[in-house]
Design a protein around this motif. Structure first.
Motif, PDB file in Angstrom:
ATOM      1  N   ASN A   3       0.803  -1.226   0.000  1.00 28.46           N
ATOM      2  CA  ASN A   3       0.000   0.000   0.000  1.00 28.46           C
ATOM      3  C   ASN A   3       0.837   1.278   0.000  1.00 28.46           C
ATOM      4  N   THR A   4       2.083   1.185   0.451  1.00 30.49           N
ATOM      5  CA  THR A   4       2.946   2.375   0.496  1.00 30.49           C
ATOM      6  C   THR A   4       4.060   2.311  -0.543  1.00 30.49           C
ATOM      7  N   HIS A   5       4.135   1.179  -1.260  1.00 32.37           N
ATOM      8  CA  HIS A   5       5.270   0.942  -2.155  1.00 32.37           C
ATOM      9  C   HIS A   5       5.450   2.035  -3.203  1.00 32.37           C
ATOM     10  N   GLU A   6       4.387   2.380  -3.878  1.00 32.13           N
ATOM     11  CA  GLU A   6       4.495   3.290  -5.016  1.00 32.13           C
ATOM     12  C   GLU A   6       5.044   4.665  -4.623  1.00 32.13           C
ATOM     13  N   LYS A   7       4.553   5.220  -3.529  1.00 34.25           N
ATOM     14  CA  LYS A   7       4.959   6.579  -3.138  1.00 34.25           C
ATOM     15  C   LYS A   7       5.989   6.593  -2.011  1.00 34.25           C
ATOM     16  N   LYS A   8       6.437   5.410  -1.595  1.00 35.97           N
ATOM     17  CA  LYS A   8       7.447   5.282  -0.535  1.00 35.97           C
ATOM     18  C   LYS A   8       6.999   5.994   0.749  1.00 35.97           C
ATOM     19  N   GLY A   9       5.737   5.754   1.091  1.00 34.34           N
ATOM     20  CA  GLY A   9       5.115   6.459   2.208  1.00 34.34           C
ATOM     21  C   GLY A   9       5.771   6.263   3.553  1.00 34.34           C
ATOM     22  N   ASN A  10       6.200   5.046   3.864  1.00 32.57           N
ATOM     23  CA  ASN A  10       6.810   4.797   5.172  1.00 32.57           C
ATOM     24  C   ASN A  10       8.147   5.523   5.319  1.00 32.57           C
TER      25      ASN A  10
END
Length: 214
Positions: A67-74
């Motif tokens: 869920n965070t992979h695309e925008k590198k949210g973590n």
């Protein structure tokens, strides 16, 4: 300030990967951090960027945090919360986007910092540690250890590599044996030679024992 941020990043990934057993765990990221730091010093790269990228490179991994992979949210959230400058955040994210192995679509990072992190990540997939991680990942994902009737697919695109179901032994031919020739830095190339030899010796022994010849 820099030392404090790195210490916090180490604590962050230790908690983040506390229930991860596939080989992409806290200790993997910590080893990549140590190796990348060692390479960065020899290559005169920016140590803060290298260390942050190394520690956070799997925090948004497609397999762990889809869920965070695309925008590198973590990774971005951690750095913003800890006062990392926007320019450094941008460079770290760029490295994280470039670092992963993607079959024939693998890229060479543009910056020396990215090259250091990519080399360190690939070195941790090699040698004795690499062998252990390959079997840990295979078991975690219900992969067959070895099947002589299933041949390795040596030239895959990124999409093919990410969706490919193989055996753990084939993984050595499809990726791990290729890494020695894909190192970017002179420092990593020296380390890779021994690790590559260790893997080949192991697989030679494995196949002999598999056939009952040893």
């Amino acid at each position: 300030m820099e030392k404090i941020v790195i210490e916090k990043a180490i604590c962050y990934i230790k908690e983040f990967f506390s229930n991860e057993y596939s080989g992409h765990d806290y200790w993997h990221s910590y080893r990549v951090y140590k190796l990348a730091s060692r390479i960065a010093e020899e290559e005169h790269a920016d140590l803060l960027i290298v260390q942050l990228a190394a520690l956070l490179h799997d925090a948004d991994d497609r397999k762990i945090s889809p869920n965070t992979h695309e925008k590198k949210g973590n990774a971005i959230s951690f750095m913003k919360q800890n006062g990392v400058e926007d320019q450094i955040i941008s460079e770290v994210v760029k490295i994280i986007e470039e670092v992963s192995y993607a079959g024939e679509d693998s890229v060479v990072p543009q910056s020396i910092e990215g090259k250091c992190v990519q080399d360190a990540d690939r070195l941790d997939a090699m040698g004795a540690i690499g062998i252990a991680r390959a079997f840990a990942y295979g078991g975690n994902h219900n992969r067959v250890m070895h099947d002589p009737d299933i041949k390795p697919n040596l030239y895959m695109t990124k999409e093919e590599y990410q969706n490919h179901l193989s055996t753990t032994i084939n993984h050595f031919y499809e990726k791990l044996f290729r890494l020695n020739g894909m190192m970017n830095t002179s420092a990593a190339k020296k380390i890779a030679v021994h690790r590559d030899q260790a893997m080949h010796q192991y697989i030679d022994e494995f196949l002999l024992e598999w056939e009952g010849e040893r």
